[in-house]
Design an enzyme around this catalytic site. Structure first.
Site, mmCIF file in Angstrom:
data_model
loop_
_atom_site.group_PDB
_atom_site.id
_atom_site.type_symbol
_atom_site.label_atom_id
_atom_site.label_comp_id
_atom_site.label_asym_id
_atom_site.label_seq_id
_atom_site.Cartn_x
_atom_site.Cartn_y
_atom_site.Cartn_z
ATOM 1 N N LEU A 108 -67.920 -49.339 20.647
ATOM 2 C CA LEU A 108 -66.761 -48.981 21.866
ATOM 3 C C LEU A 108 -67.343 -50.149 23.144
ATOM 4 C CD1 LEU A 108 -65.217 -46.634 22.937
ATOM 5 C CD2 LEU A 108 -67.493 -45.697 23.840
ATOM 6 N N ASP A 109 -66.125 -50.900 23.359
ATOM 7 C CA ASP A 109 -66.234 -51.759 24.249
ATOM 8 C C ASP A 109 -67.035 -51.689 25.353
ATOM 9 O OD1 ASP A 109 -64.411 -53.268 22.710
ATOM 10 O OD2 ASP A 109 -62.752 -52.488 23.820
ATOM 11 N N ARG A 110 -67.655 -52.720 25.847
ATOM 12 C CA ARG A 110 -68.711 -52.623 27.147
ATOM 13 C C ARG A 110 -68.013 -52.059 28.441
ATOM 14 N NH1 ARG A 110 -69.622 -57.416 30.877
ATOM 15 N NH2 ARG A 110 -71.431 -56.588 32.177
#
Length: 182
Positions: A44-46
């Protein structure tokens, strides 16, 4: 029995336990989870928030994250603008991205969901409306939902993964985790 962790990843946290990418330390999973032997099942992207599953079993990890299994991933997506039905239909049919066509998505316009406040908050623009979508996909390309909404003219402002399969972050505060049944 495999161990499965449901984690509500806050905005700005990397989906890994260490950060070797920059000179400035960034927040990682180790700031929240001190269990040994569990690893993220997918990413899950930053700059995205919400559900991240972690487990200690390679088969379960593959079942959750491998697109071959087509496990449903549902997101609440705040977009800039006011998408019309024709725009949502494009997402439902699949969108051409640089890496090819996406699979059809389930998409609906929704009322603002009852979510925790984001830190830092989303920028508000008085002259540009924003809308919320519920998008369910069954694949997991890099930054896919963001690229899909941008491809139809509605950049993503906030992205919250709400569920993967039957697992959800409902009732789980950001930065908190709990064990779940695999």
């Amino acid at each position: 029995m495999p161990k499965l962790i449901v984690f509500n990843k806050p905005f700005g946290v990397l989906s890994q336990f260490t950060d070797r990418g920059t000179e400035t330390a960034r927040s990682t999973l180790s700031d929240f989870i001190q269990l040994k032997g569990v690893y993220p099942a997918g990413r899950l992207d930053r700059d995205s928030e919400g559900l991240l599953l972690l487990c200690d079993d390679g088969r379960l990890q593959a079942r959750i994250s491998d697109p071959r299994f087509k496990m449903a991933k549902t997101y609440f997506v705040q977009v800039e603008g006011d998408p019309q039905e024709k725009d949502l239909d494009q997402l439902r049919k699949g969108v051409r991205l640089k890496d090819g066509m996406t699979r059809p998505a389930e998409v609906e316009l929704i009322a603002t969901p009852d979510l925790w406040p984001r830190d830092p908050p989303i920028r508000e623009r008085k002259t540009v409306p924003d809308s919320w979508l519920r998008i369910t996909i069954r694949e997991g390309r890099n930054r896919q939902v963001r690229r899909m909404t941008a491809a139809v003219g509605y950049p993503t402002l906030r992205l919250v993964r709400w569920s993967i399969g039957d697992w959800t972050v409902e009732g789980l505060a950001p930065g908190r985790w709990q064990e779940a049944t695999p």
